[in-house]
Design a protein around this motif. Structure first.
Motif, PDB file in Angstrom:
ATOM      1  N   GLU A 110     -71.408  12.661  -2.857  1.00  0.00           N
ATOM      2  CA  GLU A 110     -72.258  13.736  -2.892  1.00  0.00           C
ATOM      3  C   GLU A 110     -71.911  14.975  -2.459  1.00  0.00           C
ATOM      4  N   PRO A 111     -71.067  15.523  -3.336  1.00  0.00           N
ATOM      5  CA  PRO A 111     -70.089  16.755  -3.064  1.00  0.00           C
ATOM      6  C   PRO A 111     -71.031  18.037  -2.637  1.00  0.00           C
TER       7      PRO A 111
ATOM      8  N   SER B  64     -88.082   2.740  -6.457  1.00  0.00           N
ATOM      9  CA  SER B  64     -87.188   3.780  -5.942  1.00  0.00           C
ATOM     10  C   SER B  64     -86.411   4.572  -7.250  1.00  0.00           C
ATOM     11  N   ILE B  66     -83.829   8.002  -8.234  1.00  0.00           N
ATOM     12  CA  ILE B  66     -83.111   9.194  -8.347  1.00  0.00           C
ATOM     13  C   ILE B  66     -82.606   9.553  -9.580  1.00  0.00           C
ATOM     14  N   PRO B  68     -79.314  11.004 -11.131  1.00  0.00           N
ATOM     15  CA  PRO B  68     -77.846  11.357 -10.455  1.00  0.00           C
ATOM     16  C   PRO B  68     -77.430  12.709 -11.194  1.00  0.00           C
ATOM     17  N   GLY B  71     -70.943  15.044  -9.907  1.00  0.00           N
ATOM     18  CA  GLY B  71     -69.993  15.959  -9.136  1.00  0.00           C
ATOM     19  C   GLY B  71     -71.152  16.774  -8.076  1.00  0.00           C
ATOM     20  N   VAL B  72     -72.098  16.479  -8.158  1.00  0.00           N
ATOM     21  CA  VAL B  72     -73.011  17.092  -7.171  1.00  0.00           C
ATOM     22  C   VAL B  72     -73.755  16.284  -6.137  1.00  0.00           C
ATOM     23  N   GLY B  73     -74.585  15.329  -6.792  1.00  0.00           N
ATOM     24  CA  GLY B  73     -75.259  14.243  -6.129  1.00  0.00           C
ATOM     25  C   GLY B  73     -76.318  13.619  -6.714  1.00  0.00           C
ATOM     26  N   TYR B  74     -77.386  14.000  -6.240  1.00  0.00           N
ATOM     27  CA  TYR B  74     -78.581  13.439  -7.108  1.00  0.00           C
ATOM     28  C   TYR B  74     -80.002  14.311  -6.671  1.00  0.00           C
TER      29      TYR B  74
END
Lengths: 162, 447
Positions: A110-111, B64, B66, B68, B71-74
């Motif tokens: 999680e950059p 659950s 999310i 994605p 390169g960032v997260g979610y």
């Protein structure tokens, strides 16, 4: 090094979310989606003190399970696994100890966390954190994610010997 | 929450579910499974899994989700956990009947609000940890951040604008004392920060901070007491140091420029600041906060800076202070929009709490336009120099904020950008007025 089957280690290395289940004092299992990290031996999860009920439950009963089941959160990997183990809460210094223990592993998945950390002043309690270090004891693995079949079960060497 | 057909319906929006129970060894165990719905009933038919789902104990079913962001997260986080009982059916599957549920959907409750609602849990946890260890475990911030947060330093623009304007007007009216100017800026800043800290103390003690679960970078106060970053005693010490600094600088100024008017303005400024949240007046709790802020950060500051230079009162600084006074009051006014539910719960009857959304918007637009009309009137009657009409360049920001309030009235976090623009409106208008006075001063010197 760890004993988990290689495909399960791969799941742990890519998963953005896994379901951590802890046991409440009344015996009820309660599940929390969290980002799982893996140091090659232990599963490392973490929690802000804001959402710390799970930490209280673990202190009272360290038996936990981590489920890896969502292929969307695992870069399309269809395999599924559940890892049972014993958790320990590491919180000698909730302000910064977690950074030393898990920040590198966390930012790999999680950059954006570095941007949040720079804005720590805006959300100070979110970054008062405890690390949940889980020692795997038993692993249930479903190749291809087919949970209609019985899982392949493996256990930690010491536990198996005992 | 209790489980009804709607909760089960929401569970079925997840592509698969994770069934969990506690095994005979005392460990939780989970497995993913697919499902079928059973009409509107709070039941699901779970497919026959490889591990038999027990029917002799409670099980939980969790969905659950999310999305994605490589390169960032979610993002798009949501989950729902339902507890209940499983009963076997003929084909090896089970019927799950939900009884209790728990979950979070960030589309319904933004992460920041979820965090704010969880502050009491954090405080309880750290208090318990402190008891276990026998030494205090407190949340921390690095000192520069703590100073920034505790004093709400960025809001100093509210002081700098009127003080600079007062100094600029004074420079046109006579000799300029640089030492007095620097002391005026420092003294006013210390007083402003002291009042900020004091207001936070009273807001926390009144319960307003705890009741406000939608603070933003512009609203909701510093929250350092509420978060446990500082104790009441520590924060009171900060306030005392800042007041002592303001008083000491004020005394030096009075020694340089002995003036009863200056003394009266200084005392009035501090009293208005304290009366803002402190009992017995608690002006902001009575819908008088905007007027108090307008007077304090308008005529009082501007006239104070003017008198510190000239030693006398005059009408020009009073007139020039009115647009600035209205615009600073409008900062408070807009910042009260996200706080309104918490304020109402704490008995803080601000204007925004008292008015409807439509009335809030109309009052904003009317007041902001009056601020600019006053500049035109001030120039028209010859009390302000014509270059101050430069301030009118900021008018487009009024409409930007007006539209933003209308669009984001019920969304505290998207309203933040609007609040930022509103702060800019006050700052830019003040700086343009200041620039106008500098141009006027230059023209005077050239003659």
């Amino acid at each position: 090094m760890g004993w988990l089957p290689a495909p399960v280690e791969e799941l742990l290395n890519v998963a953005l979310v896994g379901e951590l289940t802890v046991v409440r004092p009344d015996g009820r299992a309660i599940t929390h989606p969290l980002i799982p990290l893996y140091d090659g031996e232990r599963i490392l999860m973490h929690s802000s003190t804001l959402f710390s009920r799970k930490l209280e439950h673990i202190k009272a009963n360290p038996h936990v399970a981590v489920s890896l089941s969502d292929d969307v959160a695992m870069k399309g990997n269809l395999d599924r696994a559940t890892i049972q183990g014993t958790a320990r809460i590491i919180e000698d210094d909730p302000h910064e100890q977690w950074e030393r223990l898990i920040l590198d592993l966390w930012r790999r998945k999680e950059p954006a966390i570095d941007q949040f950390l720079k804005a720590r002043v805006a959300l100070p309690l979110f970054f008062e954190r405890a690390v949940i270090a889980i020692t795997p004891e038993r692993c249930l693995y479903w190749p291809g994610g087919n949970t209609a079949r019985e899982p392949q079960i493996s256990s930690a060497p010491t536990k198996a010997a005992a | 929450m209790t489980v009804d057909g709607k909760v089960m319906q929401r569970l079925t929006e997840y592509p698969f579910l994770v069934v969990t129970w506690v095994d005979d060894a005392g460990y939780p165990v989970s497995e993913a499974t697919t499902f079928q719905t059973d009409g509107d009933a709070p039941r699901l038919r779970l497919s026959a899994p490889g591990l038999a789902i027990p029917t002799d104990r409670e099980v939980s079913v969790t969905g659950s989700h999310i999305r994605p962001q490589p390169g960032v997260g979610y993002d798009e986080r949501r989950y729902l956990c339902v507890w209940g009982r499983a009963s076997a059916v003929e084909d090896g599957g089970v019927t799950f009947t939900g009884e209790h549920a728990w979950g979070w959907d960030e589309a319904e409750m933004p992460f920041f609000e979820y965090s704010e609602r969880s502050v009491p849990q954090s405080r309880r946890y750290l208090e318990k940890l402190s008891e276990e260890r026998g030494s205090p475990v407190k949340p921390r911030l690095a000192l520069p951040w703590l100073i920034l947060r505790t004093t709400r330093l960025p809001f100093l623009t509210a002081t700098l604008v009127p003080v600079l304007l007062g100094l600029a007007i004074a420079a046109r009216h006579g000799p300029f004392d640089w030492l007095a100017a620097v002391l005026t800026i420092l003294g006013a800043s210390f007083a402003h920060l002291a009042i900020n800290v004091t207001n936070d103390i009273f807001d926390t003690l009144s319960g307003a901070d705890a009741a406000n679960v939608n603070p933003t970078q512009f609203s909701g106060g510093s929250r350092v007491l509420h978060y446990g970053l500082l104790s009441l005693r520590e924060l009171s010490t900060w306030a005392a140091i800042l007041y002592a600094g303001a008083i000491a600088i004020g005394l030096v100024l009075l020694a340089i420029r002995p003036s009863l008017e200056l003394l009266a303005i200084g005392v009035a400024g501090v009293l208005i600041g304290l009366a803002y949240t402190a009992p017995p007046l608690k002006l902001v709790y009575r819908g008088l906060g905007e007027i108090a802020v307008a007077v304090g950060f308008g005529p009082v500051m501007l006239l104070g800076a003017y008198v510190a230079q000239t030693g006398r009162l005059a009408w020009e600084p009073v007139v020039a202070s009115l647009p600035v006074a209205i615009l600073i009051a409008l900062i408070l006014y807009v910042n009260e929009i996200p706080d309104r539910r918490g304020d109402a719960a704490a008995g803080k009857r601000t204007l925004v709490v008292r008015l409807s959304q439509a009335a809030v918007e109309r009052l904003y637009l009317g007041a902001a336009l009056v601020a600019f009309a006053l500049v035109v009137v001030g120039v028209g009657v010859g009390l302000m120099p014509w270059p101050t009409l430069l301030a009118l360049l900021a008018i487009p920001l009024v409409f930007q904020v007006y539209r933003g309030i209308d669009q984001h009235y019920n969304s505290p976090y998207t309203l933040m950008a609007v609040m930022g623009t509103n702060v800019k409106l006050h700052l830019y208008t003040g700086l343009l007025l200041f620039a106008g006075y500098l141009v006027a001063l230059g023209l005077t010197l050239l003659r």
